[in-house]
Design a protein around this motif. Structure first.
Motif, mmCIF file in Angstrom:
data_model
loop_
_atom_site.group_PDB
_atom_site.id
_atom_site.type_symbol
_atom_site.label_atom_id
_atom_site.label_comp_id
_atom_site.label_asym_id
_atom_site.label_seq_id
_atom_site.Cartn_x
_atom_site.Cartn_y
_atom_site.Cartn_z
ATOM 1 N N PRO A 183 -0.929 4.715 13.529
ATOM 2 C CA PRO A 183 -2.213 4.021 13.680
ATOM 3 C C PRO A 183 -2.596 3.310 12.375
ATOM 4 C CG PRO A 183 -2.361 6.299 14.437
ATOM 5 C CD PRO A 183 -1.062 6.169 13.735
ATOM 6 N N ALA A 184 -3.322 2.231 12.495
ATOM 7 C CA ALA A 184 -3.707 1.452 11.325
ATOM 8 C C ALA A 184 -4.558 2.281 10.362
ATOM 9 C CB ALA A 184 -4.460 0.198 11.770
ATOM 10 N N GLU A 185 -5.448 3.117 10.893
ATOM 11 C CA GLU A 185 -6.301 3.929 10.023
ATOM 12 C C GLU A 185 -5.472 4.873 9.157
ATOM 13 O OE1 GLU A 185 -8.729 7.896 10.679
ATOM 14 O OE2 GLU A 185 -9.792 6.223 11.644
ATOM 15 N N LEU A 186 -4.499 5.539 9.776
ATOM 16 C CA LEU A 186 -3.666 6.485 9.030
ATOM 17 C C LEU A 186 -2.883 5.759 7.945
ATOM 18 C CD1 LEU A 186 -2.549 9.394 8.809
ATOM 19 C CD2 LEU A 186 -0.736 8.689 10.388
ATOM 20 N N SER A 187 -2.309 4.620 8.266
ATOM 21 C CA SER A 187 -1.554 3.856 7.282
ATOM 22 C C SER A 187 -2.444 3.385 6.141
ATOM 23 C CB SER A 187 -0.885 2.657 7.962
ATOM 24 O OG SER A 187 -0.161 1.900 7.023
ATOM 25 N N ALA A 188 -3.639 2.929 6.478
ATOM 26 C CA ALA A 188 -4.546 2.438 5.441
ATOM 27 C C ALA A 188 -4.939 3.557 4.486
ATOM 28 C CB ALA A 188 -5.791 1.825 6.087
ATOM 29 N N ARG A 189 -5.217 4.727 5.017
ATOM 30 C CA ARG A 189 -5.654 5.822 4.155
ATOM 31 C C ARG A 189 -4.481 6.434 3.393
ATOM 32 N NH1 ARG A 189 -10.576 8.171 8.031
ATOM 33 N NH2 ARG A 189 -11.949 6.386 7.575
ATOM 34 N N TYR A 190 -3.313 6.474 3.999
ATOM 35 C CA TYR A 190 -2.133 6.912 3.255
ATOM 36 C C TYR A 190 -1.920 6.004 2.047
ATOM 37 C CZ TYR A 190 2.756 7.923 2.145
ATOM 38 O OH TYR A 190 3.923 8.260 1.483
ATOM 39 N N THR A 191 -2.075 4.716 2.250
ATOM 40 C CA THR A 191 -1.841 3.768 1.160
ATOM 41 C C THR A 191 -2.882 3.936 0.066
ATOM 42 O OG1 THR A 191 -0.855 2.246 2.764
ATOM 43 C CG2 THR A 191 -1.476 1.332 0.617
ATOM 44 N N LEU A 192 -4.120 4.252 0.407
ATOM 45 C CA LEU A 192 -5.133 4.535 -0.607
ATOM 46 C C LEU A 192 -4.748 5.756 -1.436
ATOM 47 C CD1 LEU A 192 -8.432 4.016 1.440
ATOM 48 C CD2 LEU A 192 -7.542 2.525 -0.360
ATOM 49 N N VAL A 193 -4.287 6.799 -0.767
ATOM 50 C CA VAL A 193 -3.869 8.003 -1.488
ATOM 51 C C VAL A 193 -2.677 7.688 -2.383
ATOM 52 C CG1 VAL A 193 -2.929 10.335 -1.214
ATOM 53 C CG2 VAL A 193 -4.783 9.548 0.282
ATOM 54 N N PRO A 219 -9.815 16.512 -17.129
ATOM 55 C CA PRO A 219 -11.019 16.007 -16.449
ATOM 56 C C PRO A 219 -11.274 14.525 -16.684
ATOM 57 C CG PRO A 219 -11.466 18.115 -17.514
ATOM 58 C CD PRO A 219 -10.108 17.685 -17.970
ATOM 59 N N HIS A 220 -10.789 13.987 -17.819
ATOM 60 C CA HIS A 220 -10.996 12.560 -18.106
ATOM 61 C C HIS A 220 -10.157 11.679 -17.183
ATOM 62 C CE1 HIS A 220 -11.630 14.204 -22.449
ATOM 63 N NE2 HIS A 220 -12.741 14.281 -21.741
ATOM 64 N N LEU A 221 -9.066 12.220 -16.641
ATOM 65 C CA LEU A 221 -8.132 11.410 -15.854
ATOM 66 C C LEU A 221 -8.263 11.614 -14.352
ATOM 67 C CD1 LEU A 221 -4.902 11.842 -18.040
ATOM 68 C CD2 LEU A 221 -6.646 10.056 -18.161
ATOM 69 N N ASP A 222 -9.007 12.618 -13.934
ATOM 70 C CA ASP A 222 -9.103 12.942 -12.513
ATOM 71 C C ASP A 222 -9.573 11.750 -11.683
ATOM 72 O OD1 ASP A 222 -9.421 15.163 -10.302
ATOM 73 O OD2 ASP A 222 -11.352 14.129 -10.346
ATOM 74 N N ALA A 223 -10.547 11.009 -12.179
ATOM 75 C CA ALA A 223 -11.130 9.906 -11.400
ATOM 76 C C ALA A 223 -10.145 8.769 -11.180
ATOM 77 C CB ALA A 223 -12.392 9.384 -12.089
ATOM 78 N N ILE A 224 -9.124 8.652 -12.035
ATOM 79 C CA ILE A 224 -8.157 7.566 -11.871
ATOM 80 C C ILE A 224 -7.473 7.675 -10.512
ATOM 81 C CG2 ILE A 224 -5.952 6.676 -12.733
ATOM 82 C CD1 ILE A 224 -6.939 7.348 -15.556
ATOM 83 N N ALA A 225 -7.104 8.892 -10.117
ATOM 84 C CA ALA A 225 -6.436 9.076 -8.828
ATOM 85 C C ALA A 225 -7.386 8.919 -7.654
ATOM 86 C CB ALA A 225 -5.779 10.456 -8.780
ATOM 87 N N ARG A 226 -8.667 9.112 -7.889
ATOM 88 C CA ARG A 226 -9.644 9.029 -6.804
ATOM 89 C C ARG A 226 -10.173 7.606 -6.580
ATOM 90 N NH1 ARG A 226 -11.551 14.346 -5.613
ATOM 91 N NH2 ARG A 226 -10.871 15.845 -7.192
ATOM 92 N N ARG A 227 -10.015 6.747 -7.550
ATOM 93 C CA ARG A 227 -10.703 5.454 -7.480
ATOM 94 C C ARG A 227 -10.399 4.656 -6.208
ATOM 95 N NH1 ARG A 227 -10.872 0.507 -11.948
ATOM 96 N NH2 ARG A 227 -12.045 -0.929 -10.613
ATOM 97 N N PRO A 228 -9.131 4.517 -5.783
ATOM 98 C CA PRO A 228 -8.907 3.749 -4.547
ATOM 99 C C PRO A 228 -9.647 4.338 -3.349
ATOM 100 C CG PRO A 228 -6.860 4.016 -5.750
ATOM 101 C CD PRO A 228 -7.855 4.903 -6.422
ATOM 102 N N ALA A 277 -1.554 -4.010 1.134
ATOM 103 C CA ALA A 277 -2.698 -3.412 0.441
ATOM 104 C C ALA A 277 -2.381 -3.049 -1.010
ATOM 105 C CB ALA A 277 -3.170 -2.173 1.189
ATOM 106 N N LEU A 278 -1.137 -3.294 -1.429
ATOM 107 C CA LEU A 278 -0.723 -2.968 -2.789
ATOM 108 C C LEU A 278 -0.811 -4.191 -3.692
ATOM 109 C CD1 LEU A 278 2.540 -0.977 -1.917
ATOM 110 C CD2 LEU A 278 0.293 -0.001 -2.455
ATOM 111 N N VAL A 279 -1.191 -3.968 -4.934
ATOM 112 C CA VAL A 279 -1.137 -5.042 -5.927
ATOM 113 C C VAL A 279 0.284 -5.077 -6.488
ATOM 114 C CG1 VAL A 279 -3.578 -4.787 -6.469
ATOM 115 C CG2 VAL A 279 -1.882 -3.567 -7.831
ATOM 116 N N PRO A 280 0.675 -6.187 -7.139
ATOM 117 C CA PRO A 280 2.066 -6.306 -7.611
ATOM 118 C C PRO A 280 2.527 -5.159 -8.500
ATOM 119 C CG PRO A 280 1.005 -8.447 -7.665
ATOM 120 C CD PRO A 280 -0.060 -7.458 -7.295
#
Length: 607
Positions: free
Chosen positions: A432-442, A461-470, A568-571
């Motif tokens: 499904p498109a939703e699953l693919s979109a959210r997998y790609t965000l993760v 703790p300073h780096l945790d947000a980097i993985a969450r940003r997308p 959905a990916l940047v270069p």
């Protein structure tokens, strides 16, 4: 989180049918509390070593409540009882405990101190001083409850068929894998004590004892520990407290004359003999019994972090190379498994437990493999949304075509510990498109953290947000940390560093190994998590006087191409993924049979 449990009572997760045994156990415990002269009792998910994993004899919380997660606590009063755990276990807690017996609470959002304040202020509430660090008790005193240490655990009196304590032999861990001798390590930590004016240190964390003495064992199902306490003196000598029968000739010869082995019954006398010295202990990682016993004997106590934790987390060159070698072998097993899964799963004939058993079989064929580093988390479809789900005969379900499948697993190899998570798509149809979109965000979050370069002094703790940003940009998040430390043929979860908002502010150091595992979970539908292990390395490419660090990815397993949305990916993200897959091919193809090799070439083709 991923402990091994047995003999803890019957329950059916799918429809929450519970036997009467849990009601009887709770009633029996309340009778024991009345005999002990207290109105309540606190039951942590811990044994006296305060580790994440406990042997069957230490599974008191699971025996009493039915909850088998690795993080939790229960409080029993005469008229009510509550069980607490964190966001990883919200669904599991609801499935495994009887709502007629237990109020379910979120460990951080509805903390035990608040519940005690509301229901037990002024009441005598007992605790076992072997099962709580002093720092945790100090936090609970703010509730207004009168905390009472009990000389014997009343739950143990109620648990009449409690398993025996483990008695596996302790063994030396070869110096070729450790990179340093025990004598060198003992002198390093003893020097820390001398510089601080401390005469000795209590080491209550069995992982610290294992590291210091280059010792491993088989007391736990998935972590190669010999459960023991140690007393390290400022001259580098050590008294090791465990059953002397567990220390065979090979270990004693390796330890030498500076390390003596005494039974645990000798602990109180050894502590009392330290009068005139200042003794260091970690208030967050040492049972309160130790400080109580030292102070009662007139010994000065210095509260400070375990002096072994940071050196243990900073892997030697030999440990780093061992981790790389272990991950290459683990990657071969994973490639063979993933090729098998891709062919078999769409047929609909597999169950979750079939999948876990097949992966274990592939790993078992690899050199130096000793055990899983935790029981594999294999969640088909909606089970993937249970963050630390474990398939049992009661919950085991078929793997169906056209659904997601989450598998989080790892291996204990003699030279390293692995932990990897992949979210897969079971065809033959498109996701499904939703699953693919959210997998790609993760995936984008996982890549962002892995590619980060940062100056020395930066902490998890300073780096945790980097993985969450997308995910945050899409209004989404996950209710667990982004990553944990990993040991060297030790626990798959190791402090003190972690990627988490709640982690200690410990600067990352060269040689640390941490997981990078963002996720997203839609309860009742699917779960997504992608995990690689990262090794902290120096970054020589940044000019200037200040040292910089980067990550080397240790895990070598293809990502799920069917779930990636390349648009959905940047270069830079596409380039990272293509380079990663090229490296997987380069390092994993040798030694694979042709069928697995053909599958891996397709799985690692450029986006």
């Amino acid at each position: 989180m991923r402990g091994k449990h047995g003999g803890l009572g019957n329950y059916v997760l799918s429809n929450q049918l519970f036997t009467s045994s849990y009601a009887n156990r709770l009633a029996n415990l309340r009778e024991e509390l009345a005999r002990a002269g207290v109105e309540g009792f606190i039951i942590p998910r811990a044994d006296e070593y305060l580790g994440e994993y406990v042997p069957p004899s230490g599974e008191r919380l699971a025996w009493l409540t039915g909850f088998t997660g690795s993080a939790g606590l229960a409080i029993v009063l005469p008229d009510r009882a509550a069980v607490f755990s964190d966001g990883r276990y919200t669904t599991q807690l609801a499935q495994e405990t009887d709502p007629a017996l237990w109020e379910r609470r979120h460990l951080t959002e509805q903390p035990p101190v608040d519940w005690l304040r509301e229901h037990a202020a002024g009441r005598r509430v007992g605790y076992d001083p072997w099962l709580h660090p002093q720092a945790a008790l100090d936090r609970l005193t703010a509730s207004g409850a009168v905390l009472v240490p009990l000389p014997a655990n009343p739950l143990d009196a109620a648990w009449t068929d409690r398993p025996a304590a483990p008695s596996a032999p302790a063994e030396p861990w070869p110096e070729e894998f450790a990179g340093r001798s025990s004598a060198e390590k003992r002198e390093e930590i003893a020097r820390v004590l001398r510089e601080a004016g401390q005469g000795a240190a209590v080491l209550a964390d069995a992982h610290s004892v294992a590291w210091l003495l280059n010792m491993r064992g088989g007391d736990l199902g998935h972590t190669p520990l010999a459960l023991a306490f140690a007393l390290l003196r400022d001259d580098g000598s050590v008294t090791l407290f465990m059953d002397p029968a567990k220390a065979g000739p090979a270990l004693r010869a390796t330890l030498g004359n500076a390390v003596s082995v005494e039974p645990r019954a000798a602990l109180a006398g050894a502590l009392a003999a330290l009068q005139g010295r200042t003794v260091r202990l970690d208030p967050e990682a040492t049972p309160a019994w130790f400080a109580d016993t030292l102070r009662a004997a007139g010994v000065e106590v210095a509260l400070a972090p375990d002096p072994v934790r940071l050196p243990r987390a900073t892997k030697t060159a030999a440990e780093q190379e061992g981790a790389r070698a272990a991950h290459r072998r683990d990657a071969r097993a994973l490639a063979r498994f993933l090729a098998w899964f891709a062919a078999e799963a769409p047929r609909g004939a597999l169950t979750e437990m079939d999948v876990a058993a097949r992966l274990l079989a592939f790993r078992g064929e690899e050199e130096r493999f000793r055990a899983e580093s935790f029981p594999a988390i294999v969640g088909a479809g909606e089970h993937g949304a249970i963050i630390h789900y474990r398939a049992t005969p009661a919950t085991n379900r078929a793997v169906r075509p056209d659904e997601s499948f989450l598998i989080d697993s790892g291996g204990q190899y003699l030279d390293g510990t692995t932990d990897v998570t992949r979210t897969l798509w079971v065809g033959p149809g498109a996701p499904p498109a939703e699953l693919s979109a959210r997998y790609t965000l993760v995936l984008r979050g996982m890549v962002a953290l892995a590619a980060t370069r940062f100056p020395a002094g930066v902490a998890g703790p300073h780096l945790d947000a980097i993985a969450r940003r997308p995910l945050w940009e899409a209004g989404l998040d996950y209710d667990h940390g982004t990553g944990h430390g990993v040991g060297a043929f030790l626990s798959v979860h190791e402090g003190p560093a972690a990627f988490s908002r709640n982690a200690a502010n410990v600067p990352l150091r060269e040689g640390m190994i941490l997981s990078d595992e963002p996720g997203f979970y839609r309860p009742g539908a699917y779960g997504i998590r992608i995990e690689n292990l990262l090794l902290v390395r120096p970054d020589e490419g940044v000019p200037g006087p200040r040292p910089w660090l980067r990550f080397e990815t240790l895990t070598l397993a293809p990502l799920e191409r069917a779930l990636i949305d390349p648009a959905a990916l940047v270069p830079s993200e596409r380039a990272w993924i293509d380079a990663y897959h090229a490296r997987v091919l380069d390092e994993v193809l040798p030694g694979l049979d042709e069928a697995a090799a053909a599958w891996l070439r397709g799985a690692c083709a450029p986006l």
